[in-house]
Design an enzyme around this catalytic site. Structure first.
Site, PDB file in Angstrom:
ATOM      1  CB  THR A  32      -0.954   0.003   1.207  1.00  0.00           C
ATOM      2  OG1 THR A  32      -1.637  -1.260   1.270  1.00  0.00           O
ATOM      3  CG2 THR A  32      -1.990   1.102   1.080  1.00  0.00           C
ATOM      4  CG  ASP A  87       1.133  -6.245   8.586  1.00  0.00           C
ATOM      5  OD1 ASP A  87       1.101  -6.430   7.356  1.00  0.00           O
ATOM      6  OD2 ASP A  87       2.187  -5.991   9.199  1.00  0.00           O
ATOM      7  N   GLY A  98       4.833  -4.738  10.420  1.00  0.00           N
ATOM      8  CA  GLY A  98       6.058  -5.515  10.341  1.00  0.00           C
ATOM      9  C   GLY A  98       5.983  -6.731   9.457  1.00  0.00           C
ATOM     10  N   GLY A  99       4.837  -6.906   8.781  1.00  0.00           N
ATOM     11  CA  GLY A  99       4.741  -8.024   7.857  1.00  0.00           C
ATOM     12  C   GLY A  99       5.778  -7.963   6.750  1.00  0.00           C
ATOM     13  N   GLY A 100       6.184  -6.732   6.400  1.00  0.00           N
ATOM     14  CA  GLY A 100       7.220  -6.555   5.390  1.00  0.00           C
ATOM     15  C   GLY A 100       8.629  -6.570   5.951  1.00  0.00           C
ATOM     16  CD  GLU A 106       7.087  -0.532   8.530  1.00  0.00           C
ATOM     17  OE1 GLU A 106       6.715  -0.718   7.360  1.00  0.00           O
ATOM     18  OE2 GLU A 106       6.751  -1.278   9.470  1.00  0.00           O
TER      19      GLU A 106
END
Length: 232
Positions: A32, A87, A98-100, A106
């Protein structure tokens, strides 16, 4: 274009209306956030002036490719606004991120900003955090002891569930900071603040994906349009 991407673009486009000429931006990580970068780059081509701090090497690469000027928190330690995905987001605008794999950067960038706006589609909105596994960034040294300590801390918070070391191509995933990520499937997290404090008390935990009282607003795209959630 599939429906999921259309919603991401819609949320990103709405977020762009909050960005003013000359702003110092924190620029998030994930699919996104990448749609936001693409839309921002189109405005930059038309003479719009912004400078951004990316939250990951992946975001930095995309910004450089598309012509979005970048800086660092060393050069620009105070930012006006951060735009980032999530997420999960609950009604209090507490987040799981933190999925990425970029949760540490961040959170640093969000904390250095006057405000943070989250962009997401309706599927990311939950009543209680925890459906998405909680990413916990850990030091590589002492991994076994750290995982054991996380399990014990979770039990004290009334939580339990599998802790899985994140892998990529069969090897442990490494963050941009050179750390591992443990994904904790605790299920519902009714008290994110208590869990956050418990995790931060563990020496091997570098950061975790609970973002509490950081987001000012969340722009949510659904099939029935855009809505904005504000923190009370």
């Amino acid at each position: 274009m599939d429906e999921a991407r259309k919603l991401k673009i819609a949320a990103a486009a709405e977020a762009l209306t909050y960005v003013k000429d000359g702003m110092r931006l924190g620029i998030g990580t994930g699919s996104t956030a990448e749609e936001f970068v693409r839309l921002l780059a189109e405005k930059v081509k038309g003479g719009f002036r912004v400078i951004g701090v990316p939250t990951s090497e992946r975001t930095a690469k995309l910004c450089e490719e598309l012509g979005v000027a970048l800086t660092t928190l060393e050069e620009t330690p105070h930012l006006d606004l951060t735009i980032d995905g999530a997420d999960e987001v609950d009604g209090e605008l507490s987040l799981i991120k933190g999925g990425g794999g970029a949760l540490l950067r961040e959170k640093i960038v969000a904390a250095a900003s006057d405000s943070m706006i989250v962009i997401a589609d309706q599927s990311k909105v939950v009543e209680t955090l925890g459906r998405f596994p909680l990413p916990i960034e850990v030091n590589r040294f002492g991994l076994g002891a750290t995982i054991r300590a996380i399990e014990a801390a979770a039990v004290k918070c009334g939580l339990a569930g599998p802790l899985n070391l994140r892998l990529k191509d069969g090897s442990p995933f490494l963050t941009d900071g050179g750390h591992y990520i443990v994904d904790a499937s605790f299920g519902r997290i009714p008290d994110p603040k208590t869990l956050s404090d418990a995790l931060f008390a563990i020496p091997g935990v570098v950061e975790h994906g609970l973002f509490i009282e950081l987001a000012r607003a969340a722009i949510i795209a659904g099939t029935d349009g855009i809505r904005t959630m504000n923190r009370s």
